[in-house]
Design a protein around this motif. Sequence first.
Motif, PDB file in Angstrom:
ATOM      1  N   VAL A 136     -20.967  37.493 -56.669  1.00  0.00           N
ATOM      2  CA  VAL A 136     -20.371  36.971 -57.645  1.00  0.00           C
ATOM      3  C   VAL A 136     -21.356  36.401 -58.778  1.00  0.00           C
ATOM      4  O   VAL A 136     -20.902  36.378 -60.039  1.00  0.00           O
ATOM      5  CB  VAL A 136     -19.471  35.793 -57.170  1.00  0.00           C
ATOM      6  CG1 VAL A 136     -19.260  34.600 -57.952  1.00  0.00           C
ATOM      7  CG2 VAL A 136     -18.313  36.332 -56.236  1.00  0.00           C
ATOM      8  N   ALA A 137     -22.453  35.876 -58.386  1.00  0.00           N
ATOM      9  CA  ALA A 137     -23.330  35.278 -59.429  1.00  0.00           C
ATOM     10  C   ALA A 137     -23.672  36.684 -60.527  1.00  0.00           C
ATOM     11  O   ALA A 137     -23.937  36.136 -61.759  1.00  0.00           O
ATOM     12  CB  ALA A 137     -24.504  34.666 -58.632  1.00  0.00           C
ATOM     13  N   ARG A 138     -24.177  37.671 -59.864  1.00  0.00           N
ATOM     14  CA  ARG A 138     -24.751  38.749 -60.843  1.00  0.00           C
ATOM     15  C   ARG A 138     -23.255  39.162 -61.688  1.00  0.00           C
ATOM     16  O   ARG A 138     -23.472  39.514 -62.767  1.00  0.00           O
ATOM     17  CB  ARG A 138     -24.957  39.928 -60.051  1.00  0.00           C
ATOM     18  CG  ARG A 138     -26.291  39.825 -59.170  1.00  0.00           C
ATOM     19  CD  ARG A 138     -26.278  41.030 -58.158  1.00  0.00           C
ATOM     20  NE  ARG A 138     -25.980  42.354 -58.836  1.00  0.00           N
ATOM     21  CZ  ARG A 138     -25.415  43.111 -58.174  1.00  0.00           C
ATOM     22  NH1 ARG A 138     -25.082  43.075 -56.882  1.00  0.00           N
ATOM     23  NH2 ARG A 138     -25.138  44.347 -58.915  1.00  0.00           N
ATOM     24  N   ALA A 139     -21.982  39.187 -61.109  1.00  0.00           N
ATOM     25  CA  ALA A 139     -21.163  39.345 -61.929  1.00  0.00           C
ATOM     26  C   ALA A 139     -20.818  38.454 -63.059  1.00  0.00           C
ATOM     27  O   ALA A 139     -20.653  38.992 -64.274  1.00  0.00           O
ATOM     28  CB  ALA A 139     -19.741  39.786 -61.187  1.00  0.00           C
ATOM     29  N   VAL A 140     -20.849  37.223 -62.664  1.00  0.00           N
ATOM     30  CA  VAL A 140     -20.676  36.208 -63.659  1.00  0.00           C
ATOM     31  C   VAL A 140     -21.752  36.329 -64.646  1.00  0.00           C
ATOM     32  O   VAL A 140     -21.361  36.229 -65.934  1.00  0.00           O
ATOM     33  CB  VAL A 140     -20.702  34.803 -63.171  1.00  0.00           C
ATOM     34  CG1 VAL A 140     -20.785  33.806 -64.259  1.00  0.00           C
ATOM     35  CG2 VAL A 140     -19.348  34.838 -62.408  1.00  0.00           C
ATOM     36  N   ALA A 159     -24.740  52.084 -68.054  1.00  0.00           N
ATOM     37  CA  ALA A 159     -23.303  51.428 -68.169  1.00  0.00           C
ATOM     38  C   ALA A 159     -23.039  50.457 -69.268  1.00  0.00           C
ATOM     39  O   ALA A 159     -24.100  49.892 -69.727  1.00  0.00           O
ATOM     40  CB  ALA A 159     -22.580  50.948 -66.718  1.00  0.00           C
ATOM     41  N   GLU A 160     -22.089  50.253 -69.986  1.00  0.00           N
ATOM     42  CA  GLU A 160     -21.750  49.355 -70.882  1.00  0.00           C
ATOM     43  C   GLU A 160     -22.145  47.848 -70.383  1.00  0.00           C
ATOM     44  O   GLU A 160     -21.805  47.381 -69.110  1.00  0.00           O
ATOM     45  CB  GLU A 160     -20.269  49.323 -71.586  1.00  0.00           C
ATOM     46  CG  GLU A 160     -20.085  48.380 -72.555  1.00  0.00           C
ATOM     47  CD  GLU A 160     -18.712  48.519 -73.422  1.00  0.00           C
ATOM     48  OE1 GLU A 160     -18.627  47.720 -74.151  1.00  0.00           O
ATOM     49  OE2 GLU A 160     -17.924  49.179 -72.639  1.00  0.00           O
ATOM     50  N   GLY A 219     -37.240  49.232 -66.937  1.00  0.00           N
ATOM     51  CA  GLY A 219     -36.613  48.244 -66.203  1.00  0.00           C
ATOM     52  C   GLY A 219     -35.180  48.603 -65.738  1.00  0.00           C
ATOM     53  O   GLY A 219     -34.757  48.255 -64.608  1.00  0.00           O
ATOM     54  N   LEU A 220     -34.513  49.210 -66.749  1.00  0.00           N
ATOM     55  CA  LEU A 220     -33.080  49.573 -66.441  1.00  0.00           C
ATOM     56  C   LEU A 220     -33.014  50.872 -65.204  1.00  0.00           C
ATOM     57  O   LEU A 220     -32.302  50.942 -64.418  1.00  0.00           O
ATOM     58  CB  LEU A 220     -32.486  50.253 -67.704  1.00  0.00           C
ATOM     59  CG  LEU A 220     -31.876  49.070 -68.591  1.00  0.00           C
ATOM     60  CD1 LEU A 220     -31.501  49.648 -69.881  1.00  0.00           C
ATOM     61  CD2 LEU A 220     -30.974  48.095 -68.009  1.00  0.00           C
ATOM     62  N   GLY A 228     -27.813  46.962 -64.209  1.00  0.00           N
ATOM     63  CA  GLY A 228     -27.773  46.863 -65.387  1.00  0.00           C
ATOM     64  C   GLY A 228     -28.372  45.781 -66.206  1.00  0.00           C
ATOM     65  O   GLY A 228     -28.307  45.717 -67.540  1.00  0.00           O
ATOM     66  N   VAL A 229     -28.851  44.727 -65.522  1.00  0.00           N
ATOM     67  CA  VAL A 229     -29.326  43.415 -65.837  1.00  0.00           C
ATOM     68  C   VAL A 229     -30.906  43.333 -65.607  1.00  0.00           C
ATOM     69  O   VAL A 229     -31.380  43.312 -64.173  1.00  0.00           O
ATOM     70  CB  VAL A 229     -28.791  42.235 -65.530  1.00  0.00           C
ATOM     71  CG1 VAL A 229     -29.433  40.990 -66.335  1.00  0.00           C
ATOM     72  CG2 VAL A 229     -27.073  42.188 -66.019  1.00  0.00           C
ATOM     73  N   ILE A 230     -31.736  43.339 -66.497  1.00  0.00           N
ATOM     74  CA  ILE A 230     -33.144  43.473 -66.446  1.00  0.00           C
ATOM     75  C   ILE A 230     -33.562  42.195 -66.027  1.00  0.00           C
ATOM     76  O   ILE A 230     -33.470  41.183 -66.655  1.00  0.00           O
ATOM     77  CB  ILE A 230     -34.173  43.972 -67.445  1.00  0.00           C
ATOM     78  CG1 ILE A 230     -33.832  45.592 -67.744  1.00  0.00           C
ATOM     79  CG2 ILE A 230     -35.555  43.870 -67.210  1.00  0.00           C
ATOM     80  CD1 ILE A 230     -34.403  45.957 -69.043  1.00  0.00           C
TER      81      ILE A 230
END
Length: 453
Positions: free
Chosen positions: A116-120, A337-338, A369-370, A376-378
């Motif tokens: 959940v934290a990653r998605a937010v 990914a977008e 990094g990607l 998708g978040v470095i």
Amino acid sequence: MEPARITVIDDDPSSRDLLTRLLRSEGYQVTPLADGREALDRLGAEGAPDLVVSDIRMGEVDGLQVTDAFRQKAPDTPVILVTAFGNIDGAVEAIRRGAFDYVSKPYDIDAIKVVVARAVKQRQLALENKALRRDLREKYRLENVVGRSEAMLQVYKTAARVAATDATVLIQGESGTGKELVARAIHAASPRSGGPFVAVDCGAIAEGVLESELFGHARGAFTGAQASRRGLFEEANQGTLFLDEIGDIGPNLQARLLRALQEGTIRRVGTNEPVAVDVRVVAASNKDLAAEVKAGRFREDLYYRLNVVTIRIPPLRERREDIPLLAEHFAAKHGRAEGAAISAPARDLLVAHDWPGNVRELENVVARGLALNPSGVILPDDLPEAIRRAAPAESAAAPEALAPGDRPTLAELERRYAVQVLRETGGNKTRAAEILGIDRKTLYRLLGDERES
């Protein structure tokens, strides 16, 4: 900052209540719903939440249908699906349909918190990036922005003005600063844009070979020349010839190049027959050509022929305020990914690095990094060790301490404070002036720079 708004959808009351209590305990604003139909009705009436956590198996509208609807109507809102333990087929289908991730029942509390934290965070970064891109389009109306610092805006202005002319341009800057990108932008904005853009790296080709590459050769001009061949000057006719690292060519080739620029004609190797060419030359060098002239390594007359208009591209360390923007630009370019983005701690490390390889090095680091982080978040751990060690030095942001016996004047203290604020803004003079509550002219005066006085 407002807490993230999460919609929890589950037709099992005990499961729905458990997840709701868990997420509220983490500080999120949670709306529990018993079915997917109500979630879609709310999406149309109230707009999208920051995150949806939905059971897959429900009655009228299941979790996969919820995912499809949000992908179509609110693509920036991640959807996490809950699947029964061991239902791997449902999990695979969830990801294929565009779900951010999935969790299994019975719940692994720690796993849910992490997902959940990653998605937010991804949702937040995606919205920030979209707002930044919109702001850039509105302010600068540039399709491919590579910087918004004052120094880069001067580059854009000069490039735009010279593009409409046929003047020879000399672009100077360190390796990796994007000299060829500027050359291509000049060509694209010029009346020659319909013609070819031909680029050659003069420093990467031996001089004897480069002479033939530029001017072509006649049949039999040298061993192996079994047929006549056109050179790059002829290939670039009616267009632009970009001569990168022009400072690396030797004296003989400098003389031939000067003659071509003066006369508008070239002679192929092995023949004296002139060939007329209509070519605009844009040259680039990472060397200080004026210093090369003084040292006797570069012809003065060729230097002045090339140096009709000079554009200097500053290195990244002189325009640190551009680093976050460039990093996000490369994240969007290389992300699978977008929504690919840079976390705030990683962004701080990127800004602190000196980037000897400039923009080219930054792009390589972001792409790396990607590749290492499929989310998708470095994050900081995705960056090379040399950059992770380059945390901002405390002394860079701290006021200059007064040593024993140091009794500066009030004017000197004002100057020191102005320098400190300028450091904190990464050299952004406009922002520094705003923080100090003065105009730019006053800031220049405090810094001892009378250019804008």
